[in-house]
Enzyme design. Structure first.
Site, short mmCIF file in Angstrom:
data_model
loop_
_atom_site.label_atom_id
_atom_site.label_comp_id
_atom_site.label_asym_id
_atom_site.label_seq_id
_atom_site.Cartn_x
_atom_site.Cartn_y
_atom_site.Cartn_z
N GLU A 49 46.27 3.69 31.73
CA GLU A 49 46.38 2.26 31.44
C GLU A 49 46.05 2.06 29.97
O GLU A 49 44.97 2.43 29.51
CB GLU A 49 45.43 1.44 32.32
CG GLU A 49 45.92 1.26 33.74
CD GLU A 49 45.09 0.26 34.54
OE1 GLU A 49 44.10 -0.27 34.00
OE2 GLU A 49 45.43 0.03 35.71
N ASP A 60 37.94 -9.81 30.47
CA ASP A 60 37.24 -8.63 29.97
C ASP A 60 35.83 -8.97 29.52
O ASP A 60 35.57 -10.04 28.96
CB ASP A 60 38.03 -8.01 28.80
CG ASP A 60 39.34 -7.44 29.27
OD1 ASP A 60 39.32 -6.65 30.23
OD2 ASP A 60 40.39 -7.77 28.69
#
EC number: 4.2.1.20
Length: 271
Positions: A49, A60
């Protein structure tokens, strides 16, 4: 079958679990991204990824937020990330690459242009954090038309209806966010994950990868016992943040190899 499907089919046949590491493209040095991707593959990653940096990465935690900020400050763009994938493909035609990021850079490029350029670069999947499944039907169709798997997130808070919606349009794999909140946060409760996975697998016809909060080989192995794959990101970004530049790729490869060994142990146990 595409590369992601081939990878998971081979893992299932071998009774092994997938290892999906995440790094942010361009961090800490844009010139090192392709080298880091090769280090991940050589260490035993099944799928890579690759994070596309964005100025407002709402899902995040602070580690990956800092990583995005550093990459953006060094001029990394979606176009440069696609160029990295293309360079990686020159010497690795096998390891699947999934781009993970947010809708804004893709929409600025144009979804059709992105699909064509991502396909040409050798991208295998794309996970857009802020595309909920109920709004992503057209996007998913365009990705599949370009032989790119649209990958979606599920969470502990996902309803049966949301899981079913994802099951209708997801391909490649789904990414189960094992904790509420942002990446890199909290402590994992593997028994809680184990309780959620059967409901997902009964409605979603693709493998289930589990991420958020996985920091070491022991945790990775425990999660692998109850999932098809383990996704690890914040810990790798931290490793690159703290490693000496000349030793970063080797440190990455060593850490991934430790995780690979742990997961292969989980795979043997699961058979």
């Amino acid at each position: 079958m595409n590369r992601i499907q081939q990878t998971f089919a081979a893992l299932a046949e071998q009774g092994r679990k997938g290892l999906i590491p995440f790094i942010t493209a361009g961090d800490p040095d844009p010139a090192k991204t392709v080298e880091f991707m090769h280090a991940l593959a050589e260490g035993g990653a099944d799928v890579i990824e690759l994070g596309v940096p964005f100025s407002d990465p709402m899902a995040d935690g602070p580690v990956i937020q800092r990583s995005s900020e550093r990459a953006l400050a060094r001029g990394v763009t979606l176009k440069s990330v696609l160029a990295d994938v293309k360079r990686f493909r020159e010497t690795d035609p096998k390891t699947p690459v999934v781009l993970m990021g947010y809708a804004n850079p893709i929409e600025r490029m144009g979804v059709d242009t992105f699909a064509a350029e991502a396909q040409a670069a050798g991208v295998d999947g794309v996970l857009v954090v802020d595309y909920p499944p109920e709004e992503a039907g057209v996007f998913a169709e365009k990705m599949r038309a370009a032989q790119i798997d649209p990958i979606f997130l599920l969470a502990p808070t996902s309803t049966d209806e949301r899981i079913a919606d994802v099951g209708k349009i997801a391909s490649g794999y789904v990414y189960y966010v094992s904790l509420k909140g942002v990446t890199g946060a909290g402590n994992l409760d593997v028994s809680s994950i184990a309780g959620k996975i059967p409901a997902i697998k009964s409605r979603v016809p693709v493998p289930v990868g589990v991420g958020f909060g996985i920091r070491d080989a022991e945790t990775a192995r425990a999660v692998a016992e109850v999932s098809d794959a383990v996704v690890i990101g914040s810990r790798l970004v931290q490793l690159l943040e703290s490693a000496a530049p000349e030793g970063a790729a080797a440190a990455l490869k060593t850490f991934i190899a430790e995780l690979r060994a742990a997961l292969d142990g989980a795979g043997k146990t699961a058979r």
